[in-house]
Design a protein around this motif. Structure first.
Motif, PDB file in Angstrom:
ATOM      1  N   TRP A 125       0.842  -1.199   0.000  1.00  0.00           N
ATOM      2  CA  TRP A 125       0.000   0.000   0.000  1.00  0.00           C
ATOM      3  C   TRP A 125       0.878   1.250   0.000  1.00  0.00           C
ATOM      4  O   TRP A 125       0.675   2.159  -0.806  1.00  0.00           O
ATOM      5  CB  TRP A 125      -0.919  -0.015   1.215  1.00  0.00           C
ATOM      6  CG  TRP A 125      -1.806   1.185   1.361  1.00  0.00           C
ATOM      7  CD1 TRP A 125      -1.432   2.446   1.737  1.00  0.00           C
ATOM      8  CD2 TRP A 125      -3.223   1.246   1.119  1.00  0.00           C
ATOM      9  NE1 TRP A 125      -2.513   3.279   1.767  1.00  0.00           N
ATOM     10  CE2 TRP A 125      -3.626   2.575   1.398  1.00  0.00           C
ATOM     11  CE3 TRP A 125      -4.178   0.317   0.731  1.00  0.00           C
ATOM     12  CZ2 TRP A 125      -4.950   2.988   1.290  1.00  0.00           C
ATOM     13  CZ3 TRP A 125      -5.507   0.732   0.621  1.00  0.00           C
ATOM     14  CH2 TRP A 125      -5.880   2.048   0.886  1.00  0.00           C
ATOM     15  N   SER A 126       1.848   1.295   0.903  1.00  0.00           N
ATOM     16  CA  SER A 126       2.723   2.470   1.015  1.00  0.00           C
ATOM     17  C   SER A 126       3.516   2.688  -0.267  1.00  0.00           C
ATOM     18  O   SER A 126       3.698   3.834  -0.703  1.00  0.00           O
ATOM     19  CB  SER A 126       3.691   2.308   2.196  1.00  0.00           C
ATOM     20  OG  SER A 126       2.983   2.251   3.415  1.00  0.00           O
ATOM     21  N   GLY A 127       3.979   1.586  -0.863  1.00  0.00           N
ATOM     22  CA  GLY A 127       4.740   1.699  -2.097  1.00  0.00           C
ATOM     23  C   GLY A 127       3.931   2.337  -3.214  1.00  0.00           C
ATOM     24  O   GLY A 127       4.452   3.132  -4.005  1.00  0.00           O
ATOM     25  N   ILE A 128       2.638   2.015  -3.263  1.00  0.00           N
ATOM     26  CA  ILE A 128       1.749   2.598  -4.281  1.00  0.00           C
ATOM     27  C   ILE A 128       1.366   4.029  -3.909  1.00  0.00           C
ATOM     28  O   ILE A 128       1.451   4.951  -4.726  1.00  0.00           O
ATOM     29  CB  ILE A 128       0.473   1.743  -4.444  1.00  0.00           C
ATOM     30  CG1 ILE A 128       0.831   0.345  -4.961  1.00  0.00           C
ATOM     31  CG2 ILE A 128      -0.511   2.424  -5.386  1.00  0.00           C
ATOM     32  CD1 ILE A 128      -0.338  -0.621  -4.984  1.00  0.00           C
ATOM     33  N   ALA A 129       0.962   4.218  -2.660  1.00  0.00           N
ATOM     34  CA  ALA A 129       0.469   5.527  -2.213  1.00  0.00           C
ATOM     35  C   ALA A 129       1.541   6.603  -2.279  1.00  0.00           C
ATOM     36  O   ALA A 129       1.244   7.777  -2.543  1.00  0.00           O
ATOM     37  CB  ALA A 129      -0.080   5.420  -0.798  1.00  0.00           C
ATOM     38  N   ASN A 130       2.784   6.222  -2.035  1.00  0.00           N
ATOM     39  CA  ASN A 130       3.872   7.207  -2.024  1.00  0.00           C
ATOM     40  C   ASN A 130       4.355   7.579  -3.414  1.00  0.00           C
ATOM     41  O   ASN A 130       5.222   8.450  -3.563  1.00  0.00           O
ATOM     42  CB  ASN A 130       5.046   6.683  -1.189  1.00  0.00           C
ATOM     43  CG  ASN A 130       4.699   6.582   0.287  1.00  0.00           C
ATOM     44  OD1 ASN A 130       3.807   7.276   0.766  1.00  0.00           O
ATOM     45  ND2 ASN A 130       5.396   5.716   1.011  1.00  0.00           N
ATOM     46  N   THR A 131       3.823   6.925  -4.436  1.00  0.00           N
ATOM     47  CA  THR A 131       4.234   7.232  -5.806  1.00  0.00           C
ATOM     48  C   THR A 131       3.767   8.626  -6.209  1.00  0.00           C
ATOM     49  O   THR A 131       4.564   9.489  -6.574  1.00  0.00           O
ATOM     50  CB  THR A 131       3.660   6.191  -6.797  1.00  0.00           C
ATOM     51  OG1 THR A 131       4.051   4.887  -6.386  1.00  0.00           O
ATOM     52  CG2 THR A 131       4.182   6.453  -8.203  1.00  0.00           C
ATOM     53  N   THR A 132       2.450   8.842  -6.142  1.00  0.00           N
ATOM     54  CA  THR A 132       1.863  10.161  -6.445  1.00  0.00           C
ATOM     55  C   THR A 132       0.616  10.346  -5.587  1.00  0.00           C
ATOM     56  O   THR A 132       0.045   9.380  -5.076  1.00  0.00           O
ATOM     57  CB  THR A 132       1.440  10.270  -7.931  1.00  0.00           C
ATOM     58  OG1 THR A 132       0.405   9.305  -8.192  1.00  0.00           O
ATOM     59  CG2 THR A 132       2.617  10.045  -8.871  1.00  0.00           C
ATOM     60  N   ASN A 133       0.191  11.604  -5.457  1.00  0.00           N
ATOM     61  CA  ASN A 133      -1.041  11.876  -4.727  1.00  0.00           C
ATOM     62  C   ASN A 133      -2.240  11.220  -5.405  1.00  0.00           C
ATOM     63  O   ASN A 133      -3.192  10.812  -4.742  1.00  0.00           O
ATOM     64  CB  ASN A 133      -1.275  13.388  -4.624  1.00  0.00           C
ATOM     65  CG  ASN A 133      -0.366  14.046  -3.602  1.00  0.00           C
ATOM     66  OD1 ASN A 133       0.187  13.381  -2.725  1.00  0.00           O
ATOM     67  ND2 ASN A 133      -0.202  15.362  -3.718  1.00  0.00           N
ATOM     68  N   ARG A 134      -2.187  11.114  -6.726  1.00  0.00           N
ATOM     69  CA  ARG A 134      -3.295  10.502  -7.442  1.00  0.00           C
ATOM     70  C   ARG A 134      -3.400   9.021  -7.110  1.00  0.00           C
ATOM     71  O   ARG A 134      -4.501   8.488  -6.936  1.00  0.00           O
ATOM     72  CB  ARG A 134      -3.142  10.690  -8.953  1.00  0.00           C
ATOM     73  CG  ARG A 134      -4.343  10.127  -9.706  1.00  0.00           C
ATOM     74  CD  ARG A 134      -4.333  10.462 -11.176  1.00  0.00           C
ATOM     75  NE  ARG A 134      -5.529   9.941 -11.810  1.00  0.00           N
ATOM     76  CZ  ARG A 134      -6.706  10.557 -11.816  1.00  0.00           C
ATOM     77  NH1 ARG A 134      -6.833  11.729 -11.220  1.00  0.00           N
ATOM     78  NH2 ARG A 134      -7.753  10.016 -12.405  1.00  0.00           N
ATOM     79  N   LYS A 135      -2.271   8.336  -7.031  1.00  0.00           N
ATOM     80  CA  LYS A 135      -2.283   6.916  -6.676  1.00  0.00           C
ATOM     81  C   LYS A 135      -2.854   6.722  -5.281  1.00  0.00           C
ATOM     82  O   LYS A 135      -3.621   5.795  -5.023  1.00  0.00           O
ATOM     83  CB  LYS A 135      -0.868   6.342  -6.758  1.00  0.00           C
ATOM     84  CG  LYS A 135      -0.348   6.139  -8.172  1.00  0.00           C
ATOM     85  CD  LYS A 135      -1.132   5.051  -8.892  1.00  0.00           C
ATOM     86  CE  LYS A 135      -0.570   4.767 -10.269  1.00  0.00           C
ATOM     87  NZ  LYS A 135      -1.380   3.745 -10.996  1.00  0.00           N
ATOM     88  N   MET A 136      -2.488   7.616  -4.370  1.00  0.00           N
ATOM     89  CA  MET A 136      -3.044   7.551  -3.022  1.00  0.00           C
ATOM     90  C   MET A 136      -4.550   7.771  -3.071  1.00  0.00           C
ATOM     91  O   MET A 136      -5.319   7.066  -2.412  1.00  0.00           O
ATOM     92  CB  MET A 136      -2.393   8.604  -2.120  1.00  0.00           C
ATOM     93  CG  MET A 136      -2.917   8.596  -0.684  1.00  0.00           C
ATOM     94  SD  MET A 136      -2.245   9.957   0.311  1.00  0.00           S
ATOM     95  CE  MET A 136      -0.515   9.464   0.389  1.00  0.00           C
ATOM     96  N   GLY A 137      -4.990   8.734  -3.874  1.00  0.00           N
ATOM     97  CA  GLY A 137      -6.417   9.010  -4.003  1.00  0.00           C
ATOM     98  C   GLY A 137      -7.188   7.822  -4.537  1.00  0.00           C
ATOM     99  O   GLY A 137      -8.314   7.552  -4.102  1.00  0.00           O
TER     100      GLY A 137
END
Length: 444
Positions: A325-337
């Protein structure tokens, strides 16, 4: 994927197989059956309203959420609350008693979804603890929170600040999830630090791209004045009437659910916070009965930002561990969204569209997680557990703590949500259920 059975119960069952000739000690062994029909032999040591400690024939003790036991064994545990439990003597020589179930927690079948949730007036009565303007240290208290502010705030302004905090706590407590909101161990109240500027906030550890953050490490909510709607008028701060406290509600939800975070998948952690944030809110009042309107307004807003109404691979999302989750979310704000949006879509389905449409499976899941929090609380209060000033602790090998590993602990009770269904079956049910309320969702 077929979800693995409860790790604790399997570990207990294996112990019996390996030690059936062992000395039973002073405890009275009896058969125990879990919700999946597995049977072990063990003695009851103690119990809370939502967890039990069972002692194996080899003397090892294990904590187990009460909800993992079959209905007959749950009834047996509760029947012991009026008498001394058939428990062996602990290492300290004291026999712990079985505690009566908490009267403040309604049985699942009696819980209902609230309509309007309004913060009690007494909750936002403000107590001034300290106002040291020179040192930029002003401390205020409401019923459930302690606020440390870098600037002096009037009683009226502080009451408006506290209103959102206390209202969110009231909401989470009122939802049928059965969440018991109580400050972390050693805290009289939840704690929040309020910073005059974003520069001060970031210097104190606040993430640069955030409007506020709850840090589970030190159990403190940190937020800059602009994020709580405070603006400087002359030499005093006032509350901006047009302020939207959505982000604040999201993070406060994390704070009041702190004890649960260890035992929840990230999609539930973020999905529940997004759920509370999307409910219509104004001046201390949540329209909890307008959850569908809140969802559709949220979907409309996300579509304006060009987000797709999709969860994608359901199994992948529901079983995603924290590092992934962190690896994806920390990529860009859009990925976190995207992760947050998928999570609230899943939480909403399990709360309002799944099965009986009363959220029963999700409520059972949350109750099992509550059992884990109680088991952990019981563990840390046991005199066999030694605490050190730096936060470390030690315990005898015969008395291990509940599983807190991030790879396994959040997924122990996911089978209660699956309820024997495959992920592809749930994906179809989810697609059909959303279609019935006029939402086209992509999930597989």
């Amino acid at each position: 994927m077929n979800f693995r059975p409860s790790r604790i119960f399997l570990m207990m069952a294996c112990t019996i197989v390996l030690s059936e000739q062992a000395d039973a000690g002073e405890g009275v062994l009896r058969p125990w059956k879990d919700v999946q029909g597995r049977i072990i032999q063990a003695a009851l040591v103690s119990a809370t309203a939502d967890s039990v400690i069972l002692k194996m024939a080899d003397g090892k003790e294990h904590q187990l959420a009460l909800s993992r036991l079959c209905a007959e064994d749950q009834a047996f545990v509760k029947s012991q609350s009026a008498a001394t439990a058939p428990a062996p003597t602990t290492a300290q020589g004291a026999t712990p008693a079985v505690m009566a179930p908490s009267s403040s927690r309604l049985p699942i079948e009696k819980r209902t979804w609230p309509e309007n949730v309004v913060v009690p007036t007494k909750s936002i009565e403000i107590q001034v603890v300290e106002e040291n303007v020179a040192a930029r240290n002003c401390v205020y208290r409401s019923e459930g929170f302690e606020f440390t502010s870098q600037a002096k705030l009037s009683g009226l302004v502080m009451k408006e600040v506290a209103r959102t905090f206390e209202a969110t706590k009231t909401l989470v407590s009122s939802l049928p999830w059965g969440v018991v909101c109580q400050p972390p161990e050693g805290f009289e109240r939840y704690k929040a630090e309020l910073f005059e500027t974003r520069k001060d906030y970031i210097a104190a550890g606040g993430p640069e791209n955030s409007g506020g953050v709850y840090m589970s490490g030190d159990k403190i909510f940190r937020v800059p004045f602009p994020s709580i709607g405070l603006k400087l008028l002359g030499k005093t701060y006032a509350k901006d009437e047009n302020y939207d406290g959505g982000t604040l509600i999201h993070e406060i939800t994390h704070q009041v659910m702190d004890a649960y975070l260890t035992f929840l998948p990230v999609w539930v952690i973020e999905g529940t916070a997004e759920y509370t944030e999307m409910l219509p809110y104004n001046a201390g009042k949540f329209r909890a009965d307008a959850h569908q309107k809140g969802l559709k307004d949220h979907i409309q807003e996300m579509q304006k930002r060009d987000y797709a109404i999709e969860i994608g691979n359901l199994e992948e999302h529901l079983t995603m561990n924290r590092s992934t989750w962190s690896g994806i979310a920390n990529t860009t704000n859009r990925k976190m969204g995207e992760l947050y949006f998928r999570s609230v879509l899943a939480v909403y389905f399990f709360c309002h569209l799944d099965g009986d449409k009363k959220g029963t499976r999700f409520i059972k899941f949350m109750d099992a997680v509550y059992g884990e929090t109680e088991a952990l609380r019981t563990f840390f209060k046991d005199p066999r557990v030694k605490h050190f000033p730096d936060g470390r602790f030690s315990y005898p090998t015969s008395f291990p703590p509940p599983d807190m590993k991030p790879e396994t602990a959040p997924f122990k009770h996911l089978d209660l949500l699956l309820d024997g269904r495959s992920y592809s079956q749930i994906a179809k049910e989810m697609t059909d259920a959303y279609k019935n309320i006029g939402v086209k969702i992509s999930v597989n």
